[in-house]
Design a protein around this motif. Sequence first.
Motif, mmCIF file in Angstrom:
data_model
loop_
_atom_site.group_PDB
_atom_site.id
_atom_site.type_symbol
_atom_site.label_atom_id
_atom_site.label_comp_id
_atom_site.label_asym_id
_atom_site.label_seq_id
_atom_site.Cartn_x
_atom_site.Cartn_y
_atom_site.Cartn_z
ATOM 1 N N GLY A 43 0.813 -1.205 0.000
ATOM 2 C CA GLY A 43 0.000 0.000 0.000
ATOM 3 C C GLY A 43 0.849 1.258 0.000
ATOM 4 O O GLY A 43 1.819 1.378 -0.738
ATOM 5 N N ARG A 44 0.498 2.186 0.887
ATOM 6 C CA ARG A 44 1.161 3.492 0.928
ATOM 7 C C ARG A 44 2.520 3.374 1.611
ATOM 8 O O ARG A 44 2.672 2.697 2.623
ATOM 9 C CB ARG A 44 0.289 4.493 1.688
ATOM 10 C CG ARG A 44 0.733 5.943 1.573
ATOM 11 C CD ARG A 44 -0.275 6.845 2.267
ATOM 12 N NE ARG A 44 0.078 8.242 2.151
ATOM 13 C CZ ARG A 44 -0.283 9.025 1.130
ATOM 14 N NH1 ARG A 44 -1.010 8.501 0.152
ATOM 15 N NH2 ARG A 44 0.057 10.298 1.093
ATOM 16 N N ALA A 45 3.524 4.081 1.057
ATOM 17 C CA ALA A 45 4.879 4.043 1.610
ATOM 18 C C ALA A 45 4.928 4.725 2.978
ATOM 19 O O ALA A 45 4.169 5.657 3.266
ATOM 20 C CB ALA A 45 5.853 4.724 0.657
ATOM 21 N N GLN A 46 5.838 4.247 3.811
ATOM 22 C CA GLN A 46 5.985 4.781 5.163
ATOM 23 C C GLN A 46 6.505 6.216 5.114
ATOM 24 O O GLN A 46 7.459 6.538 4.405
ATOM 25 C CB GLN A 46 6.954 3.907 5.968
ATOM 26 C CG GLN A 46 7.235 4.419 7.366
ATOM 27 C CD GLN A 46 5.993 4.432 8.245
ATOM 28 O OE1 GLN A 46 5.261 3.461 8.309
ATOM 29 N NE2 GLN A 46 5.767 5.546 8.915
ATOM 30 N N ARG A 47 5.893 7.077 5.895
ATOM 31 C CA ARG A 47 6.291 8.479 5.977
ATOM 32 C C ARG A 47 7.309 8.639 7.093
ATOM 33 O O ARG A 47 7.181 8.075 8.172
ATOM 34 C CB ARG A 47 5.064 9.349 6.250
ATOM 35 C CG ARG A 47 5.343 10.832 6.308
ATOM 36 C CD ARG A 47 4.047 11.600 6.481
ATOM 37 N NE ARG A 47 3.327 11.168 7.691
ATOM 38 C CZ ARG A 47 2.188 11.717 8.095
ATOM 39 N NH1 ARG A 47 1.624 12.671 7.375
ATOM 40 N NH2 ARG A 47 1.602 11.269 9.198
ATOM 41 N N VAL A 48 8.352 9.477 6.829
ATOM 42 C CA VAL A 48 9.425 9.696 7.797
ATOM 43 C C VAL A 48 9.661 11.194 7.940
ATOM 44 O O VAL A 48 9.768 11.917 6.942
ATOM 45 C CB VAL A 48 10.729 8.993 7.368
ATOM 46 C CG1 VAL A 48 11.813 9.191 8.431
ATOM 47 C CG2 VAL A 48 10.483 7.514 7.105
ATOM 48 N N PHE A 49 9.757 11.659 9.185
ATOM 49 C CA PHE A 49 10.083 13.053 9.480
ATOM 50 C C PHE A 49 11.554 13.116 9.877
ATOM 51 O O PHE A 49 11.972 12.454 10.829
ATOM 52 C CB PHE A 49 9.203 13.593 10.612
ATOM 53 C CG PHE A 49 7.748 13.626 10.264
ATOM 54 C CD1 PHE A 49 7.195 14.744 9.666
ATOM 55 C CD2 PHE A 49 6.926 12.528 10.530
ATOM 56 C CE1 PHE A 49 5.843 14.778 9.346
ATOM 57 C CE2 PHE A 49 5.587 12.560 10.215
ATOM 58 C CZ PHE A 49 5.039 13.687 9.620
ATOM 59 N N LEU A 50 12.326 13.927 9.174
ATOM 60 C CA LEU A 50 13.764 13.993 9.369
ATOM 61 C C LEU A 50 14.162 15.368 9.885
ATOM 62 O O LEU A 50 13.806 16.391 9.289
ATOM 63 C CB LEU A 50 14.493 13.718 8.049
ATOM 64 C CG LEU A 50 14.113 12.418 7.313
ATOM 65 C CD1 LEU A 50 14.733 12.397 5.937
ATOM 66 C CD2 LEU A 50 14.545 11.207 8.127
ATOM 67 N N ASP A 51 14.885 15.391 11.007
ATOM 68 C CA ASP A 51 15.492 16.628 11.509
ATOM 69 C C ASP A 51 16.906 16.698 10.946
ATOM 70 O O ASP A 51 17.762 15.878 11.310
ATOM 71 C CB ASP A 51 15.536 16.637 13.038
ATOM 72 C CG ASP A 51 14.146 16.726 13.640
ATOM 73 O OD1 ASP A 51 13.254 17.277 12.973
ATOM 74 O OD2 ASP A 51 13.947 16.232 14.769
ATOM 75 N N VAL A 52 17.115 17.662 10.061
ATOM 76 C CA VAL A 52 18.398 17.741 9.358
ATOM 77 C C VAL A 52 19.026 19.109 9.563
ATOM 78 O O VAL A 52 18.349 20.094 9.886
ATOM 79 C CB VAL A 52 18.219 17.464 7.849
ATOM 80 C CG1 VAL A 52 17.676 16.063 7.619
ATOM 81 C CG2 VAL A 52 17.290 18.506 7.220
ATOM 82 N N THR A 53 20.321 19.140 9.377
ATOM 83 C CA THR A 53 21.081 20.388 9.388
ATOM 84 C C THR A 53 21.670 20.577 7.998
ATOM 85 O O THR A 53 22.426 19.727 7.525
ATOM 86 C CB THR A 53 22.205 20.354 10.441
ATOM 87 O OG1 THR A 53 21.630 20.139 11.731
ATOM 88 C CG2 THR A 53 22.967 21.670 10.444
ATOM 89 N N THR A 54 21.315 21.679 7.363
ATOM 90 C CA THR A 54 21.778 21.935 6.004
ATOM 91 C C THR A 54 22.764 23.089 6.001
ATOM 92 O O THR A 54 22.586 24.074 6.727
ATOM 93 C CB THR A 54 20.599 22.266 5.084
ATOM 94 O OG1 THR A 54 19.882 23.395 5.613
ATOM 95 C CG2 THR A 54 19.647 21.086 4.979
ATOM 96 N N PRO A 55 23.815 23.006 5.196
ATOM 97 C CA PRO A 55 24.789 24.096 5.124
ATOM 98 C C PRO A 55 24.198 25.286 4.383
ATOM 99 O O PRO A 55 23.181 25.169 3.685
ATOM 100 C CB PRO A 55 25.947 23.467 4.343
ATOM 101 C CG PRO A 55 25.300 22.418 3.495
ATOM 102 C CD PRO A 55 24.162 21.878 4.310
ATOM 103 N N PRO A 56 24.821 26.466 4.509
ATOM 104 C CA PRO A 56 24.350 27.632 3.749
ATOM 105 C C PRO A 56 24.349 27.330 2.253
ATOM 106 O O PRO A 56 25.274 26.707 1.733
ATOM 107 C CB PRO A 56 25.374 28.720 4.103
ATOM 108 C CG PRO A 56 25.948 28.288 5.410
ATOM 109 C CD PRO A 56 25.966 26.794 5.384
ATOM 110 N N ASP A 57 23.314 27.761 1.598
ATOM 111 C CA ASP A 57 23.177 27.473 0.174
ATOM 112 C C ASP A 57 22.629 28.700 -0.525
ATOM 113 O O ASP A 57 21.565 29.204 -0.152
ATOM 114 C CB ASP A 57 22.257 26.275 -0.036
ATOM 115 C CG ASP A 57 22.134 25.898 -1.509
ATOM 116 O OD1 ASP A 57 23.067 26.215 -2.268
ATOM 117 O OD2 ASP A 57 21.118 25.297 -1.890
#
Length: 385
Positions: free
Chosen positions: A141-155
């Motif tokens: 059925g529907r794919a598992q949803r994941v919430f990710l806490d990420v740190t991204t560099p300046p872009d």
Amino acid sequence: MDAIAGRKPAVVWALNISVVALVALWLFPTLGLLVSSFRTGDQITASGWWSSFLPAEQTIQLRVADPDDARVDLGNGRFMVEGNIFDGQDFEGELRSWATSSRDLGAFQPGDVNDLGDGETLTVQADGAYVWEGDDDQISGRAQRVFLDVTTPPDFTLDNYSFVLFDEDNSEGMAKAFMNTLTVVIPATIIPILIAAFAAYALAWMDFPGRALLIAIIVGLLVVPLQLALIPLLSLHNAIGIGKGYLGTWLAHTGFGLPLAIYLLRNYMVGLPRDIIENAKVDGATDFQIFTKIILPLSFPALASFAIFQFLWTWNDLLVALVFLIDATGETTVMTKQIVELLGTRGGDWEILATSAFVSIAVPLAVFFAMQKYLVRGLLAGSVK
């Protein structure tokens, strides 16, 4: 005298602090607009422009691969889906924590196993690799949803400017709006200066009945809101056959700008040395010769000061353009109207709106910095004898 001398440093400090505060109030929004124009929409949503040079923390929502296409049979009724959750994503950063529920963000560290119940498990590694295991009913059925806490560099990116200036769907409209704005601004700046210069000279150096009354009327017109005159003036334009077009817009801007122009130039011309004018009259010069050969060259700071104000007002104007210029075909759309239309069609794309706004103010900024040395001299016209 000692008491006065003792107060002077405090006055100087207060003046310097006031100037710095005013400059900051003007500079910070402009700087924020510039920085935001080089950021992506996700970054603008996640953090303010002042933190754009530091790594940003944000929560993103992704899904693992479609279990109906990617699951692997492990036997004994067990199935598995594995891969990298960042596949297909333009992501550069660090995974700090993750969760499968928005009510419990950051519940698991990279490498932890999340027991989803009834033998169903999910594991997400620091590099985004994941393993999702369960029985036939769970891994379907529907794919598992994941919430990710990420740190991204300046872009920072030039894609926003590429879209605004060079994209085929948008650049033509912006280029036409830019030319339309110049078509409005240049005559709307020159015409009131020409008229106001003659009027200011007459009010400053020529004696005629009713001069004081005219000066009082001009001062009174400075406080009249232009909104009061929009509809009557448009009715007049329609009655005389001007209607909506460049000519009506030029005349409207001229009428709204003349009171300040005459007041500013008259104050400056009154402060010019009387001996120069009297000597010229003794030598036989006419008023027109005095005006063109003496008054105009000496009044250049005041002329440049008003030119800056009038240019900025007409360039940033939307109300007058909406009333006197905009037509149904959009052939005469100015920059401010083009940005409003962009806001209507791309209301959530703040990076595009910031870029368009900064493109719009680039020319006024260039004009202001090129002529700012005349601004203070013109504003102080007539204040000191």
